[in-house]
Design an enzyme around this catalytic site. Structure first.
Site, PDB file in Angstrom:
ATOM      1  N   GLU A  98       0.807  -1.223   0.000  1.00  7.09           N
ATOM      2  CA  GLU A  98       0.000   0.000   0.000  1.00  7.09           C
ATOM      3  C   GLU A  98       0.840   1.273   0.000  1.00  7.09           C
ATOM      4  OE1 GLU A  98      -2.786  -3.179   0.929  1.00  7.09           O
ATOM      5  OE2 GLU A  98      -0.747  -2.717   1.633  1.00  7.09           O
ATOM      6  N   HIS A 167     -10.902  -5.845   9.467  1.00  5.25           N
ATOM      7  CA  HIS A 167     -11.610  -5.531   8.226  1.00  5.25           C
ATOM      8  C   HIS A 167     -12.868  -4.708   8.484  1.00  5.25           C
ATOM      9  CE1 HIS A 167      -8.961  -8.713   6.806  1.00  5.25           C
ATOM     10  NE2 HIS A 167      -9.269  -8.395   5.568  1.00  5.25           N
TER      11      HIS A 167
END
Length: 367
Positions: A98, A167
């Site tokens: 990322e 998540h």
């Protein structure tokens, strides 16, 4: 100086503040909604895909960067099959890194492109926090205005259904304190497409929040329409209390207001849309009418969007309030995997109903 002031996987079932942001979304070259009549019903993920397609076709500098955004079509199919039309270089699949592909996106934006960087899950973007905060948000200022960073950072987030703590992150509270970054949260099929189109055309770095449970929401879109990025949306008019909310909590609130109507209580519901900056013009108008405010969010209560908004309202509209600003937020705990425990950590419609009753001095169940 600061930020640029130019205008212009699978789908799951104390007055107006000074704004150091571009007014992008108010005049971005799109036709006005009143002049457009073509409407189409679709799912939210399809509307977001359509926005990508239309903007990539309109502007060859627009590209998508992220994990599995090309041949796989994105974790929730938002870029499904677009690589066939635009090729692998404009739908650029990246390694699982990322900070690397976020930095690449920022560099691309500085040198004339308009990247859309997808986070497979918004929680993963914590790994790119340095690039977002120290680069995307600050480069226009630190370069003395020599560089703009016209990019959109988007992806699924929020509490899903048994996705576990890592998540189920709500990163809006993390990013709201970064200077130079604008935050937008979509909630319907119509505003998802129209807001994303405006965000892509903006010269500012936009973090675009999509809730993981809203991709299969159905609705209509308006062809060619770009929605203002900094305007809140009046969802329901009312006179008894103002309820401010955003993203998935819009539906939790609307469920509660149906019950409140049966009791003769008319709540005014406002979808914030812009989480930074707040649309204090719309908020102020409603607060001065109802004189009571309830903020409902999925964000954590400590340091969340609601905390910032409550402070602004208390500071700027204190004399217009007949009741302290109330907040309903998620519990300050990691989100549980077990369904019942997960549900207990986030706001439910009954809590909204009970809190409004309490604010109005009526008998309410325990929240």
């Amino acid at each position: 100086m600061g930020i640029s002031h130019q205008v212009g996987s699978r789908p799951l079932c104390a007055g107006r503040q000074a704004r150091p942001f571009a007014t992008t979304g108010r005049r971005v070259g799109c036709r006005q909604a009143s002049r457009i009549h073509a409407k189409n019903e679709k799912l939210m993920w399809e509307a977001l895909r359509e926005a990508h397609d239309e903007e990539m076709e309109r502007d060859p500098t627009v590209l998508v960067i992220g994990e599995d955004v090309g041949h796989y079509g994105g974790s929730y199919k938002v870029t499904y099959d677009l690589y066939k039309k635009y090729g692998d270089k404009r739908l650029l699949d990246t390694p699982i890194c990322e900070n690397g592909f976020m930095g690449m996106g920022i560099g691309a934006a500085m040198t004339g492109l308009r990247p859309i960087v997808e986070g497979m899950n918004m929680g993963f973007l914590l790994l790119a926090f340095n690039q977002i905060s120290n680069n995307a948000g600050m480069l226009h200022y630190t370069s003395g205005g020599q560089f703009k960073v016209p990019m959109v950072i988007r992806g699924p987030g929020g509490v899903g259904r048994q996705l576990g703590a890592e998540h189920s992150q709500r990163l809006e509270s993390y990013f709201q304190s970064i200077p130079g970054v604008q935050l937008v949260a979509c909630s319907t099929v119509a505003n998802a497409k129209a807001l994303l189109k405006s965000a892509i055309r903006s010269d500012n770095p936009i973090i675009f929040f999509e809730h993981v449970l809203l991709y299969n929401v159905k609705g209509e879109t308006i062809d060619g329409y770009c929605q203002p990025l900094e305007r809140a949306e009046l969802v329901e008019e009312g006179s008894d209390v103002t309820i401010l909310t955003y993203s998935r909590m819009r539906y939790t609130v609307l469920s509660a207001t149906q019950e409140l109507k049966k009791q003769g209580i008319n709540a005014e519901v406002i979808d914030l849309i812009s989480l930074k900056p707040f649309d204090m013009e719309t908020i102020s108008k409603s607060v001065k009418k109802t004189r009571k405010v309830l903020i409902v969010e999925e964000c954590m209560k400590t340091g969340g969007i609601g905390a910032s908004l409550s402070a602004v309202i208390s500071e700027s509209l204190f004399d217009d309030l007949d009741h302290q600003v109330m907040r309903l937020s998620s519990q300050d705990v990691p989100t549980a995997y077990a369904f019942e425990l997960e549900a207990s950590t986030i706001v439910q419609p009954e809590q909204v109903t009970a809190t409004v009753q309490k604010m109005l001095g009526q008998t309410a169940a325990v929240v």
